[in-house]
Design a protein around this motif. Structure first.
Motif, PDB file in Angstrom:
ATOM      1  N   ILE A   3       0.864  -1.183   0.000  1.00  0.00           N
ATOM      2  CA  ILE A   3       0.000   0.000   0.000  1.00  0.00           C
ATOM      3  C   ILE A   3       0.896   1.226   0.000  1.00  0.00           C
ATOM      4  CG2 ILE A   3      -1.801   1.284   1.221  1.00  0.00           C
ATOM      5  CD1 ILE A   3      -2.569  -1.374   2.587  1.00  0.00           C
ATOM      6  N   GLN A   4       0.869   1.948  -1.103  1.00  0.00           N
ATOM      7  CA  GLN A   4       1.612   3.209  -1.118  1.00  0.00           C
ATOM      8  C   GLN A   4       0.670   4.322  -0.690  1.00  0.00           C
ATOM      9  OE1 GLN A   4       4.224   4.107  -4.414  1.00  0.00           O
ATOM     10  NE2 GLN A   4       4.009   6.303  -4.055  1.00  0.00           N
ATOM     11  N   THR A   5       1.137   5.169   0.211  1.00  0.00           N
ATOM     12  CA  THR A   5       0.228   6.160   0.769  1.00  0.00           C
ATOM     13  C   THR A   5       0.871   7.520   0.901  1.00  0.00           C
ATOM     14  OG1 THR A   5      -1.119   6.744   2.698  1.00  0.00           O
ATOM     15  CG2 THR A   5       0.869   5.516   3.124  1.00  0.00           C
ATOM     16  N   ARG A   6       0.024   8.520   0.822  1.00  0.00           N
ATOM     17  CA  ARG A   6       0.437   9.869   1.112  1.00  0.00           C
ATOM     18  C   ARG A   6      -0.517  10.395   2.182  1.00  0.00           C
ATOM     19  NH1 ARG A   6      -1.288  14.659  -1.141  1.00  0.00           N
ATOM     20  NH2 ARG A   6       0.039  16.382  -0.527  1.00  0.00           N
ATOM     21  N   HIS A   7       0.018  10.674   3.363  1.00  0.00           N
ATOM     22  CA  HIS A   7      -0.689  11.377   4.436  1.00  0.00           C
ATOM     23  C   HIS A   7      -1.770  10.597   5.183  1.00  0.00           C
ATOM     24  CE1 HIS A   7       0.528  15.619   2.803  1.00  0.00           C
ATOM     25  NE2 HIS A   7       1.500  14.745   2.713  1.00  0.00           N
TER      26      HIS A   7
END
Lengths: 278, 375
Positions: free
Chosen positions: A102-106
């Protein structure tokens, strides 16, 4: 003239270098390991660190989820997902449960993570001490000697001035009782999810060329004081779509008069709930 | 040869001939036309207009061609042209609320009244060089997307509330103190820069300042050399707006043209002081054409310079220092001065030679006497 790119864009040597750095990061929880960050076809500050980590560990059997601000459907998340679909032809998903990476931002998803899952955070400023001391040579020493007084002084000054700690996101944590680490700009609401998490958490800062990690089942403590303990933000109303009272809510302005409503930031979680999953 | 005692005139003539030849390139390749530059290199043209301080697509495109694509050289050409133009009056202030929007986004709310309008942007493209682009048969754009031609300037006439006004309504930001624009606006292009400079002069300086310098300076703020926390993009909008002017001989307002602008509000948290409640503060950027990188950098610097113009604030880093930023932002000035080092300095250097030889002689003598064994 045409050009064929390698699986997941980066060449294998670069990927190997990144994986080695990631192993080192796992071995020293919370420590920022410098790496030879590459130029990526997306701009710095838009997730190049995260994209490089994902590219380095992505295999043909992986299922990738990409979120930005909790949502699977925001433009940058779509763009990154499309990037990996084109360059690696892998499976993508919106389901937190089904994703292997899971690539995530914030954000950290609301659905609890499982053993074996890998979180990849996009990090703009890896150095938690940056706004206290912008010079890297100084902060390196502060970390080495565990000289974190300046950070506690800042938190204390917040309390003296405002009666509370004035950091709402990117709230600093101490990992494994040793390094102070930036959890990336997740809301402090998400900080507790890092503590003793069964998943691996990798943090990639492309522009600043740093990688760090929280291994599974590691202590992650949000900084606070005995008499002023770490506290989470809360809302007075539930999500107006799924009714959740326990998730992080976004404020939406619906007209020129400033009428507001609140909905879950984690769109997949919200959808699952409103479709009667839970 | 660069240094010649005589023959300078001939050398300059030859150099001009060579540069003309180099600009044209091999004659087997057809020359580009300025209207191709104007329409197919639009963002380059926009930058030349913005930093050239002259809204004239044709002049900017021609300058780019003449300068072989060297942006700063083209900006210089436009500035040199601008200075010859007569100033016939001052337009009415524009209200960006009336902008015909082609792109408008906010980074602080998921949705806003009027909506997020992505519009034309490279933001979400993947930066992969399309090596085949030259050979591709271009399908007419009409068949690809049923879009309004932006040059037609007939875009949504819908008024869109500025996001910043929503924050104002909620009492989270200072209501604008609209310093009613008066007839005699200070003009940086007619008067020398005086320090400390008013906000209006600072904004004028930044608006025509070098994009790279502004960007680097704003970036230094973000990296902790001046900001102590993360700023937010309140709103960024790009669109066309009519410029209105009242000719004295007519006595009523007429529209003299439409210009493309990029406007940016950058928002910073303010934790309150004795005289001011906690809330948000904003920095402002406005640039000719579509130049988002520049408008955002400008807004960050505007805020930083507003802060440091408070008497009680400390200036610790370059991007907080009015004098440092304003005196070094202009690339016609800086490019000229850095490159003036190419000019002959024989006379000055001769004096340096004489001086340094004398100094060296004394130094050597002193060393000798020191080394002499004392008896």
């Amino acid at each position: 003239m045409s050009h064929q790119y390698n699986f997941a864009y980066l060449d294998e040597q670069s990927k190997k270098m990144i994986r080695r750095t990631m192993l080192k990061a796992i071995a020293i929880p919370g420590f920022q390991v410098p790496f030879g960050g590459r130029e990526m076809p997306l701009p710095y500050g838009w997730g190049t660190g995260g994209i490089q980590l994902t590219a380095a560990i992505l295999g043909k059997e992986d299922t990738l989820k990409v979120i930005d601000q909790g949502s699977d459907d925001t433009v940058n998340a779509i763009s990154i997902k499309k990037f990996f679909k084109t360059t690696a032809d892998i499976e993508v998903t919106e389901s937190t449960e089904n994703a292997t990476i899971i690539q995530t931002r914030h954000r950290i998803p609301e659905t609890p993570l499982k053993k074996g899952q890998i979180m990849v955070f996009q990090v703009p400023i890896p150095e938690p001490l940056q706004f206290i001391e912008p010079r890297r040579r100084e902060t390196a020493k502060m970390h080495a000697y565990q000289e974190y007084g300046a950070m506690y002084v800042k938190l204390y000054e917040d309390i003296a001035t405002y009666g509370r700690i004035a950091t709402a996101f990117d709230y600093p944590v101490q990992v494994n009782q040793r390094y102070i680490m930036s959890p990336s700009p997740i809301p402090k609401y998400d900080n507790p999810k890092l503590n003793q998490s069964p998943a691996i958490h990798f943090f990639g800062a492309g522009r600043e060329k740093r990688i760090y990690a929280v291994p599974p089942f590691t202590d992650v403590k949000s900084l606070d004081f005995e008499d002023y303990s770490f506290e989470l933000e809360s809302w007075n109303e539930p999500c107006s779509i799924c009714g959740s009272t326990t998730s992080f809510l976004d404020e939406i302005i619906t007209d020129d008069e400033g009428t507001r409503l609140f909905i879950c930031s984690d769109t997949e979680y919200c959808q699952k709930r409103s479709q009667g999953g839970e | 040869m660069y240094v010649a005692v005589k023959g300078g005139e001939k050398a300059v003539k030859q150099s001009r001939r060579l540069v003309a030849k180099m600009r044209r390139g091999p004659e087997t390749v057809p020359p580009i036309r300025t209207n191709q530059i104007e329409h197919q290199m639009g963002l380059g043209v926009d930058r030349v207009m913005a930093e050239g301080s002259l809204y004239d697509n044709k002049a900017a495109a021609t300058a780019l061609k003449q300068a072989q694509g060297d942006t700063m050289e083209a900006i210089f050409l436009v500035r040199a042209f601008r200075t010859t133009l007569k100033r016939f009056g001052t337009s009415a202030p524009i209200d960006t609320q009336d902008m015909q929007i082609i792109r408008r986004i906010s980074g602080i709310y998921k949705d806003i009244p009027g909506g997020q309008v992505l519009g034309p942007t490279y933001d979400y493209t993947h930066r992969l060089i399309d090596f085949d682009s030259d050979e591709k048969k271009e399908t007419p754009l009409k068949n690809q997307v049923p879009t309004v031609d932006s040059t037609e300037q007939d875009i949504s006439p819908q008024q869109m509330t500025r996001v910043i006004d929503i924050l104002r309504q909620q009492g989270l930001m200072d209501t604008a103190s609209p310093t009613t624009p008066h007839k005699n606006v200070e003009d940086l292009t007619r008067e020398p820069l005086k320090l400390p400079a008013s906000r209006s002069i600072r904004l004028q300086n930044l608006a025509r300042g070098d994009e790279g310098f502004l960007l680097g300076s704003a970036y230094s703020l973000q990296r902790g050399f001046g900001l102590d926390r993360h700023p937010f993009l309140g709103e960024l909008r790009v669109g066309y707006i009519a410029v209105k002017y009242t000719p004295p001989e007519l006595g009523f307002e007429i529209i003299i043209g439409k210009i493309k602008l990029t406007e940016c509000f950058m928002i910073n948290r303010f934790d309150g002081s004795e005289n001011k409640p906690p809330g948000f503060e904003n920095g402002y950027g406005l640039v000719f054409g579509q130049s988002e990188r520049k408008a955002m950098s400008m807004a960050l610097l505007d805020k930083s310079l507003q802060n440091s113009s408070n008497s009680d604030s400390k200036t610790k880093y370059p991007a907080q220092d009015q004098e440092f930023i304003l005196s070094h932002s202009d690339n016609v000035e800086s490019s000229g001065f850095v490159q003036h080092l190419k000019l002959p300095h024989y006379v000055d250097f001769q004096s340096e030679l004489v001086f340094i030889r004398n100094l060296k002689k004394e130094h050597d003598k002193k060393k000798e006497t020191c080394l002499e064994p004392s008896i």
